[in-house]
Design an enzyme around this catalytic site. Structure first.
Site, PDB file in Angstrom:
ATOM      1  CD  GLU A 122      -2.860  -1.192   2.368  1.00 56.53           C
ATOM      2  OE1 GLU A 122      -4.095  -1.236   2.218  1.00 56.53           O
ATOM      3  OE2 GLU A 122      -2.292  -1.239   3.487  1.00 56.53           O
ATOM      4  CD  GLU A 142      -3.278  -7.263   3.852  1.00 58.36           C
ATOM      5  OE1 GLU A 142      -2.568  -6.263   4.000  1.00 58.36           O
ATOM      6  OE2 GLU A 142      -3.146  -8.038   2.867  1.00 58.36           O
TER       7      GLU A 142
END
Length: 268
Positions: A122, A142
């Site tokens: 990110e 995740e």
């Protein structure tokens, strides 16, 4: 000759000044694989809030140690045992930092190596250009950790690789590396040597542009992606009206008209 930036003496991020207005911003938590804790995010917010007003013409985002960034500091997250509201505000601070990067108007070139994972991806996706060496690998684990992205992957990583690929990465833990990572759009440059050296080369090239042109490229394009086609066309015309008539461009246009400027040529 590089020297520490006197205004940014942080604990987790090192800022050095190079020639030609180039800054090198280095994540400096190698023992934690440069995982992003709350303190590091606050340093990034301060840095990228001030950089456009303090003369940065281009920024190289790098990292110390064997890895670029392994994402969220999961140990801190575990130990803090945050409430939903508390973690929401942590995520909003991540968005603040990464929005300052993407929309700040200063070209940011990320030099990637080792893990570019989770929140590290990110972070990298908030840069305008990504350069990776052959050790770099990209993942969004995740799903396997009972988590969900909170730092903009659903915005920026989707923009790079597409919705289906990102969902696959999160569901299955798929890892991209090397030519495959380049082919799917996670980076623009893959090098066999130092990603930092290549990033510095690109930063010098970008820093040679006029600052107002770079501001438009590194800010307006992202803003226009959030607009309807009609609104984006109007915005593009307004920005072009301002940028393409800037007085500092006159000598460059004059050189082109007199055929003394460098011409665009194919790579040899």
């Amino acid at each position: 000759m590089s020297q520490p930036h006197p205004d940014f003496l942080f604990a987790n991020v090192t800022v050095t000044l190079e020639d030609e207005g180039i800054w090198v911003v280095t994540l400096n938590r190698p023992a934690k694989r440069n995982a992003l804790d709350e303190a590091t995010i606050e340093e990034l917010i301060e840095l990228f809030s001030k950089a456009p007003r303090q003369g940065a013409r281009a920024i190289v985002l790098a990292a110390s140690g064997d890895h670029f960034c392994a994402g969220l500091d999961l140990v801190e997250h575990h130990d803090e045992d945050r409430s939903p509201a508390d973690f929401m505000h942590v995520c909003l601070r991540w968005h603040e930092a990464f929005n300052k990067m993407e929309y700040g108007g200063v070209p940011i070139i990320a030099a990637l190596h080792g893990a570019v994972v989770g929140g590290g991806l990110e972070l990298a996706s908030a840069a305008h250009v990504r350069v990776a060496d052959e050790t770099a690998y990209f993942a969004l684990p995740e799903g396997q950790r009972g988590l969900f992205t909170g730092g903009g992957a659903t915005i920026r990583v989707v923009d790079l690789v597409g919705k289906s690929r990102m969902i696959d990465m999160m569901l299955t833990g798929r890892v991209y590396q090397g030519q495959e990572a380049l082919d799917v759009g996670l980076l623009q440059y893959l090098v066999s040597g130092s990603s930092l050296d290549k990033a510095l080369e690109l930063a010098r090239r970008a820093a040679a542009n006029l600052p107002l042109s770079n501001f438009a490229i590194c800010s307006a394009v992202s803003h226009m992606q959030n607009m309807s086609a009609m609104d984006a066309a109007y915005c593009e015309a307004v920005i072009a009206g301002v940028v393409n008539t800037q007085p500092d461009a006159r000598s460059r246009l004059d050189a082109f008209a007199k055929k003394t400027a460098a011409r665009v040529r194919p790579n040899n």
